[in-house]
Write an enzyme that holds these catalytic residues in place. Structure first.
Site, PDB file in Angstrom:
ATOM      1  N   GLU A  30     -25.448  16.202  -1.436  1.00  0.00           N
ATOM      2  CA  GLU A  30     -26.843  16.443  -1.043  1.00  0.00           C
ATOM      3  C   GLU A  30     -27.793  15.511  -1.782  1.00  0.00           C
ATOM      4  O   GLU A  30     -28.919  15.258  -1.323  1.00  0.00           O
ATOM      5  CB  GLU A  30     -27.238  17.896  -1.274  1.00  0.00           C
ATOM      6  CG  GLU A  30     -27.360  18.312  -2.716  1.00  0.00           C
ATOM      7  CD  GLU A  30     -27.811  19.754  -2.877  1.00  0.00           C
ATOM      8  OE1 GLU A  30     -28.855  20.116  -2.319  1.00  0.00           O
ATOM      9  OE2 GLU A  30     -27.096  20.512  -3.565  1.00  0.00           O
ATOM     10  N   HIS A  35     -26.539  22.477   0.622  1.00  0.00           N
ATOM     11  CA  HIS A  35     -26.574  22.966  -0.756  1.00  0.00           C
ATOM     12  C   HIS A  35     -25.615  24.139  -0.947  1.00  0.00           C
ATOM     13  O   HIS A  35     -25.445  24.947  -0.026  1.00  0.00           O
ATOM     14  CB  HIS A  35     -28.012  23.418  -1.067  1.00  0.00           C
ATOM     15  CG  HIS A  35     -28.208  23.875  -2.473  1.00  0.00           C
ATOM     16  ND1 HIS A  35     -28.231  23.010  -3.539  1.00  0.00           N
ATOM     17  CD2 HIS A  35     -28.375  25.129  -2.985  1.00  0.00           C
ATOM     18  CE1 HIS A  35     -28.420  23.711  -4.650  1.00  0.00           C
ATOM     19  NE2 HIS A  35     -28.509  24.994  -4.341  1.00  0.00           N
ATOM     20  N   GLU A  38      -7.692   2.027 -12.764  1.00  0.00           N
ATOM     21  CA  GLU A  38      -6.995   3.182 -12.189  1.00  0.00           C
ATOM     22  C   GLU A  38      -5.821   3.605 -13.061  1.00  0.00           C
ATOM     23  O   GLU A  38      -5.665   4.791 -13.377  1.00  0.00           O
ATOM     24  CB  GLU A  38      -6.545   2.845 -10.769  1.00  0.00           C
ATOM     25  CG  GLU A  38      -7.723   2.768  -9.803  1.00  0.00           C
ATOM     26  CD  GLU A  38      -7.373   2.224  -8.432  1.00  0.00           C
ATOM     27  OE1 GLU A  38      -8.186   2.431  -7.500  1.00  0.00           O
ATOM     28  OE2 GLU A  38      -6.314   1.596  -8.277  1.00  0.00           O
ATOM     29  N   CYS A  83       0.824  -1.215   0.000  1.00  0.00           N
ATOM     30  CA  CYS A  83       0.000   0.000   0.000  1.00  0.00           C
ATOM     31  C   CYS A  83       0.854   1.258   0.000  1.00  0.00           C
ATOM     32  O   CYS A  83       0.665   2.156  -0.808  1.00  0.00           O
ATOM     33  CB  CYS A  83      -0.936   0.001   1.203  1.00  0.00           C
ATOM     34  SG  CYS A  83      -1.897   1.517   1.349  1.00  0.00           S
ATOM     35  N   CYS A 135      -1.522   1.698  -3.006  1.00  0.00           N
ATOM     36  CA  CYS A 135      -2.555   2.738  -2.837  1.00  0.00           C
ATOM     37  C   CYS A 135      -1.999   4.152  -2.761  1.00  0.00           C
ATOM     38  O   CYS A 135      -2.498   5.061  -3.421  1.00  0.00           O
ATOM     39  CB  CYS A 135      -3.365   2.495  -1.569  1.00  0.00           C
ATOM     40  SG  CYS A 135      -3.451   0.813  -0.998  1.00  0.00           S
ATOM     41  N   LYS A 173      -0.100   5.365  -5.977  1.00  0.00           N
ATOM     42  CA  LYS A 173      -1.117   5.356  -7.032  1.00  0.00           C
ATOM     43  C   LYS A 173      -2.049   6.551  -6.916  1.00  0.00           C
ATOM     44  O   LYS A 173      -2.347   7.238  -7.900  1.00  0.00           O
ATOM     45  CB  LYS A 173      -1.886   4.029  -6.963  1.00  0.00           C
ATOM     46  CG  LYS A 173      -3.021   3.838  -7.943  1.00  0.00           C
ATOM     47  CD  LYS A 173      -4.349   4.342  -7.431  1.00  0.00           C
ATOM     48  CE  LYS A 173      -4.724   3.904  -6.047  1.00  0.00           C
ATOM     49  NZ  LYS A 173      -5.251   2.554  -5.924  1.00  0.00           N
ATOM     50  N   TYR A 215      -9.642  -3.134 -10.259  1.00  0.00           N
ATOM     51  CA  TYR A 215      -9.217  -1.856  -9.680  1.00  0.00           C
ATOM     52  C   TYR A 215      -7.980  -1.306 -10.388  1.00  0.00           C
ATOM     53  O   TYR A 215      -7.969  -0.182 -10.892  1.00  0.00           O
ATOM     54  CB  TYR A 215      -8.808  -2.047  -8.207  1.00  0.00           C
ATOM     55  CG  TYR A 215      -9.906  -2.267  -7.223  1.00  0.00           C
ATOM     56  CD1 TYR A 215     -10.397  -1.215  -6.459  1.00  0.00           C
ATOM     57  CD2 TYR A 215     -10.433  -3.530  -7.011  1.00  0.00           C
ATOM     58  CE1 TYR A 215     -11.389  -1.423  -5.523  1.00  0.00           C
ATOM     59  CE2 TYR A 215     -11.428  -3.740  -6.080  1.00  0.00           C
ATOM     60  CZ  TYR A 215     -11.899  -2.688  -5.336  1.00  0.00           C
ATOM     61  OH  TYR A 215     -12.881  -2.892  -4.416  1.00  0.00           O
TER      62      TYR A 215
END
Length: 449
Positions: free
Chosen positions: A443, A438, A183, A43, A48, A51, A179
């Site tokens: 939302e 908002h 990616e 990782c 991760c 990346k 994944y």
């Protein structure tokens, strides 16, 4: 004199192994950690973290174009320097590697930079021949990229090597559609490469909600990515100019400058000597464990990707934490694998938590689905047609939200908070009773119809 050299000997200093070792040492255990590569694991070092930094860097390609619509005087052609991004990313990796090392050492764990093999239920042999003993052994060796075998396969790279490329290739073929494939397809495309995604089936990102992945496929094709489905490798030829010609079933050959395999990851158990202690592996080479991470050898445990349960960093950390608390802190914790949020940092990103629509329809008697298909405000002013899609899956009998699935800007950041609600078993009515914030994209989650 102590019966063993250590209370805990951890093999692998990735996310799971580091967490387990740090917590065990903090409880007063005598801990050693063997790591033959670098502290931090996949990782931090080649997964991760670097990346995601490349994803940030690549996103500026569109941001710079969009900036003109927001009044910024940006040149039509902006120069990109791969070496600058690469150097800064690798420097950050070095920083985190040192931080992980410091964390282990300050908690009293000993780091051994050697490969080790298990030579008995309580014995390990270092690469230099030294033997060590431990009351408990923890296997946290992670996984490695799968490389398909066919003539010329040696001409391809994996995600490990992608971070160290000399330059961004002009043409890239990525094998796989999970994944890592999606990616890096987004990264390479945004940094100027023509990208071909080749997959042996017609599906991308199996496990995500069908509507969400279909939307990603549509957007990716609109951006100019090329997809070749139902394709398997026949051979790769290296040409005189250094380019590669990929021959595949069902399609014409493709000539590219780089082939990257993103065809899954295999547990790192080969050559570890686990058979010497009676540790059983499954058909994929993963270590078999019970709910408390114990293997078929009572003194040996395993956490993280080497067990091939859910190959996600936060899951490995939870498993490492639970193991250490149970073993050295008097706990009795098991990891809950339900409603684990996940995201793919594709371009745009997708994220989800809980059941997909098809899973819910198979498991529940009655299902209600609410969705919002909209163009984010930023895309409207930027003149982009790219649309976001948010989807909520509910139990038709109880109104409980059992899944949320999204594609659009920043959805990974949004899904983390939404996952708390799904984990807590909140209902659609409780989402509806929450006043919208908002103007935001998030939302839409409390306005779904």
């Amino acid at each position: 004199m102590a019966e063993y050299d250590y209370d805990l000997f951890t093999i692998g200093a990735g996310s799971g192994g580091t967490r387990a070792s740090r917590v065990a040492a903090a409880h007063g255990a005598r801990v050693a950690v063997a790591e033959e590569y670098r502290v931090g694991g996949t990782c931090v070092i080649r997964g991760c973290v670097p990346k995601k930094l490349l994803v940030y860097g690549a996103h500026f390609a569109e941001d710079l174009k969009d900036a003109k619509r927001f009044g910024w005087q940006v040149p039509d052609e902006c120069a990109f320097d791969w070496k600058t991004l690469q150097a800064n990313v690798l420097a950050e990796v070095d920083r985190i590697n040192l931080a992980y090392t410091h964390t282990l050492e300050t908690n009293g764990a000993e780091i051994i930079h050697q490969r080790v093999t298990v030579t008995g239920p309580n014995e390990l042999t270092l690469a230099d021949g030294t033997k060590k003993t431990a009351k408990t052994i923890l296997v946290a060796t992670g996984a490695h990229p799968h490389i398909p075998q066919f003539p010329g396969h040696e001409h391809g790279i994996t995600s490990n090597e992608a971070f160290h490329l000399e330059a961004i290739p002009k043409r890239v073929l990525i094998a796989g559609a999970g994944y890592i494939a999606n990616e890096f397809a987004g990264i390479f495309h945004q940094l100027g490469a023509h990208v071909i995604v080749m997959n042996r089936t017609k599906e991308i990102l199996r496990g995500y909600d069908l509507q969400i992945r279909d939307r990603l496929l549509q957007i990716s094709m609109m951006k100019g990515l090329e997809f070749r489905f139902d394709a398997t490798f026949e051979k790769i030829d290296r040409n005189d100019d250094g380019s590669l010609t990929v021959h595949m079933s069902g399609h014409e050959p493709a000539t590219v400058d780089c082939v990257m395999y993103a065809t899954g990851r295999l547990p790192n158990t080969k050559g570890l000597g686990l058979e010497n202690a009676g540790v059983e592996l499954d058909e994929k080479g993963a270590v078999k464990v019970d709910a408390h991470n114990r293997t078929t050898c009572p003194s040996i445990y395993a956490v993280g990707d080497v067990t091939n349960r859910i190959q996600l960093t936060p899951v490995a950390i939870r498993e490492g934490q639970a193991f250490a608390e149970n073993m050295f802190g008097g706990g009795n914790v098991t990891v809950d694998y339900d409603n684990v949020p996940n995201a793919c940092f594709s371009h745009p990103p997708i994220a989800g938590v809980g059941m997909t629509e098809s899973e819910a329809r198979q498991k529940l008697g009655s299902v209600k689905v609410y969705s919002s298909d909209f163009r984010p405000m930023k895309n409207v002013l930027a003149g982009r047609d790219e649309r976001a899609l948010y989807k909520m899956v509910c139990d038709g009998e109880t109104d409980r939200v059992v899944g949320i699935h999204m594609i659009g800007p920043d959805v990974a950041e949004i899904i983390q908070s939404a996952a708390v609600a799904v984990k807590a078993g909140l209902t659609k009515a409780q989402f509806d009773a929450t006043v919208a914030l908002h103007p935001t994209m998030a939302e839409e989650l409390v306005l779904l119809k």
